[in-house]
Structure formats: structure tokens, C-alpha cells
Write a protein that holds these residues in place. Sequence first.
Motif, short mmCIF file in Angstrom:
data_model
loop_
_atom_site.label_atom_id
_atom_site.label_comp_id
_atom_site.label_asym_id
_atom_site.label_seq_id
_atom_site.Cartn_x
_atom_site.Cartn_y
_atom_site.Cartn_z
N ARG A 161 0.92 -1.01 0.13
CA ARG A 161 -0.16 0.05 0.05
C ARG A 161 0.93 1.23 -0.04
O ARG A 161 0.72 2.32 -0.66
N ALA A 162 2.00 1.29 0.66
CA ALA A 162 2.62 2.26 0.93
C ALA A 162 3.61 2.49 -0.49
O ALA A 162 3.73 3.81 -0.76
N GLU A 163 3.98 1.59 -1.05
CA GLU A 163 4.75 1.62 -2.37
C GLU A 163 3.67 2.14 -3.32
O GLU A 163 4.17 2.99 -4.20
N ALA A 194 1.75 6.42 -6.82
CA ALA A 194 0.84 7.32 -7.28
C ALA A 194 1.19 8.70 -7.35
O ALA A 194 1.00 9.37 -8.12
N GLU A 195 2.15 9.23 -6.42
CA GLU A 195 2.57 10.28 -6.04
C GLU A 195 3.37 10.74 -7.04
O GLU A 195 3.52 11.76 -7.71
N GLN A 250 14.15 15.69 0.55
CA GLN A 250 14.16 16.26 -0.76
C GLN A 250 12.77 16.91 -1.19
O GLN A 250 12.68 17.63 -2.01
N ARG A 251 11.71 16.20 -0.88
CA ARG A 251 10.67 16.43 -1.27
C ARG A 251 10.25 17.63 -0.40
O ARG A 251 9.44 18.59 -1.08
N GLU A 286 3.40 13.48 -10.16
CA GLU A 286 4.35 14.47 -10.12
C GLU A 286 4.95 14.59 -11.63
O GLU A 286 5.52 15.45 -12.15
N LEU A 287 5.18 13.12 -12.15
CA LEU A 287 5.71 13.04 -13.52
C LEU A 287 4.81 13.88 -14.46
O LEU A 287 5.24 14.35 -15.47
N GLU A 288 3.57 13.49 -14.39
CA GLU A 288 2.79 14.30 -15.28
C GLU A 288 2.73 15.70 -15.09
O GLU A 288 2.79 16.55 -16.18
N ARG A 289 2.93 16.34 -13.91
CA ARG A 289 3.08 17.81 -13.79
C ARG A 289 4.24 18.29 -14.45
O ARG A 289 4.22 19.23 -15.21
N LEU A 290 5.33 17.38 -14.22
CA LEU A 290 6.66 17.72 -15.03
C LEU A 290 6.68 17.71 -16.60
O LEU A 290 7.01 18.65 -17.18
N ARG A 291 5.74 16.74 -16.98
CA ARG A 291 5.55 16.56 -18.36
C ARG A 291 4.93 17.75 -19.03
O ARG A 291 5.27 18.32 -20.10
#
Lengths: 156, 251
Positions: free
Chosen positions: B40-42, B47-48, B250-251, B52-57
Motif C-alpha cells: 500500500r505504501a509503495e 501514485a504520487e 528532498q520532497r 509528479e511526472l505528469e505535472r513535470l511533463r
Amino acid sequence: MKTLYRFVWWIAYISGALLVQRFIPGVDALVPGFLLALQEQNRQQCFWLFILFTLIQEGTGNLLFGAAALWYGGQVLLFRMGSIIFVKDNIIFIAMYSGCLGLYHFLLTWLMCAVQAVHVDFEALLRESVIQTLIIPLIWALAHIAKPGHAPGGAQ
Amino acid sequence: MLSPVVWVKDKFDEWWEHYMALVDISKENTRLRSELERARAEAMLAAEDRMELERLRALLGLEALRERPAFAARVIAKRFGPQAVLKTFTINKGFLDGAVTGTPVVIQNGVVGRVLRASPHAATVLMLTDPGFRLAVISRDSRTPGIITGSISGQRRLEMAYVAQNARIMVGEVLITAGIDASFPKGIPVGVVTQVTPGNEILFQQVHAQAIVDLERVEEVLLLMEEGSAPPALPPAQADRPAERPTNAQR
């Protein structure tokens, strides 16, 4: 051992206060700790806390340097004046001191913004000043109880 | 004669086997539960990361990147402390990374603000909605020029100053950067006009707008560098090894 315990206590207090500041923007949660240090009349401790708190607030703030120094300097002056007339551990003194600091926060921020040509939201500033007034006795009471060398009820 | 004894023995064996099986099941259950928690944690982290990848793209697809080199930064702190009067946030890039004072800050939707001051590895960004912010804009349809400023009241409220009385600016028009102040390239969305009032006693119309970007929800931003300048190089350690999952710090 006592010095180490005090050091750890201050680290814990500052961490907690910064956490409070994170969730309530525009409010200084380090002030009650500084008031506690002033009440203890330990000049060396007050000096280092003054430097540390000033650097923290100046660093995280976005006004030009000087506002935080005036903020904590004003507190020292206010405390010295107040303690001439009142018993410095009395809850009425704390309440009056908090009220004066809330007013001082409003006036100082307004003045610093005016001299630096920064627009200020007076409504938000007033709200933050009221929160500042209310938060000081609350955090002070908690810190006063938890501080080593202090007993609940104000006796030292 | 022996059958009751055999029956009892069988029952005992059956009970014993079930008991032992139960112990094993309990252990397996505990192990599976811990595996489920880990999964679940993974899944949450994945998902996070995907979001983030979508936002950066989306950031990398920005039109302005064709004109200017840019680099991404992460928002690490919002307004904090009694001296935080301006509407600002802090990013994890400083002047050593190229985030010098005045650097335009954008996201894929539009303008966010510009760098107010910078330390070696962090910088403070003045948000578009701060009353001290100024930016030359032009309306997309009627090509009405003006200067956009933040407003004291309202989270996303903007005011457009110096709009001529005869300008045909309409409610709902998109305001874009005019590109005349040499910092922001032309054409980046800034806000949408919400109210136009003719100024009775002044020379200009009173125009209100709403910022396109919800500045309270910004997590990553792009800093646009000057034309012709190279984007900041990655530190050697970061450039050599493949990308790792950022830690909480880092986050």
C-alpha cells in the motif's frame, strides 16, 4: 547535566514553536519562550535567544533586515517597563503583555511596510495580531509548566 | 472395542493438525498483512510519483520553453513567521543554480511570479497576486495593453492598470504577457478579466481579473532564463548516476 537538559528543552521548544508557525502564518510562536527567558533573568540565555530568534524570523520573513530585531528588542523594553509596575509571573501581567505585543505587532509591521513601500493587507494583519495576542498566554502557560525549574502555579 | 479409542485418537490428531495449521495461518496472516501494508505504501508513493511526472511533463510542454532555456524547481516552503508580509514562497534553487533576482517563474498554466531574492541554494518567489508585483500584459482578443498588479483582497484577484477609456476589453478575455519588459516572453497566460468598470473620475478603466494559476497549490515551477544562456548543469554526482526516488527531505 542541568545545562544539557535546558539545551534539549530549548531545542524541543523551538521545534514545536516553528511547527506552530508553519500552520499559523504571520504569527510568532517563539515569543512566549523569549518571555519565559526574560522572566528567568538569565542575561546570557536571553542574549543567545535574542540572536537566534532574530535570525530565524529575519531569515524566514521577507521584509528588509531590522523588523525582527525591533520586534524582540521592543519586547525586552516592554518587559522591563512592565516588570517595574507588575509582578512578572502574574497571569494579569502576561495577559496585558500579550495585548501590548499584539498591538506592537500591528504597529511595527505597518511601520516597516510603510517605510519599505510594501502594500499590507490590514484585515489580515489585524487578524494575525489578534491571534498573536491570544497565542502568547497559551504557549507561555504550556512552556511555563514544562520548563525545568518551574512549577505549575507560577512558583519558581 | 478399540473403535472408541481410534475415534478419540483420530479426533485428537485432527484437532492437533488444525491447531498447528492455525498457528501457521496466524503467522502467514501476520506476514501477509505486513506485505499488504508495504505494498500500500509503495502504491501510494508510485501514485504520487506518477502525478509528479505528469505535472513535470506538462511543464516541459510549455510553449515558452521554445524561446528560453529553463529549469525546474520545487516549492519547499510557503509564508512563514511574523515578518512574512509579502505573498511569497521559497524554492529549492538559488543563484548558484541560476535563480537570480527577477527570474520569471511559470508553470504550464501560466505566470506564477518572479524571483524576489536568492541565496546560494534557495530563492524567494514573489507571487503574481502580491500587490507589489507588476507585469506588462495584453488582452488576447482586443489586444488591450495594461499593467497587471496583485490585489490585497482575494487570493487570486488581480487588477489591470492603465487601460485606456476607449479600449474594448471584455469580461472573460484572457490576459497574456506582453513580452515588452524583457523578462517574461510574450504570450504566457496571466489571468482572466472578471470585471470592467469605466472610470468616471480617472483617465483609465478599472479592470479586475483572476489569476489563472491557483498559486496556493503550486508544487513545482519552471524558471525561465535569459535568451542565449545555458540551463544550469547537474552536479556531477547527480549527472553520473540514474535518477533516484527523492527522499522526504528532498520532497
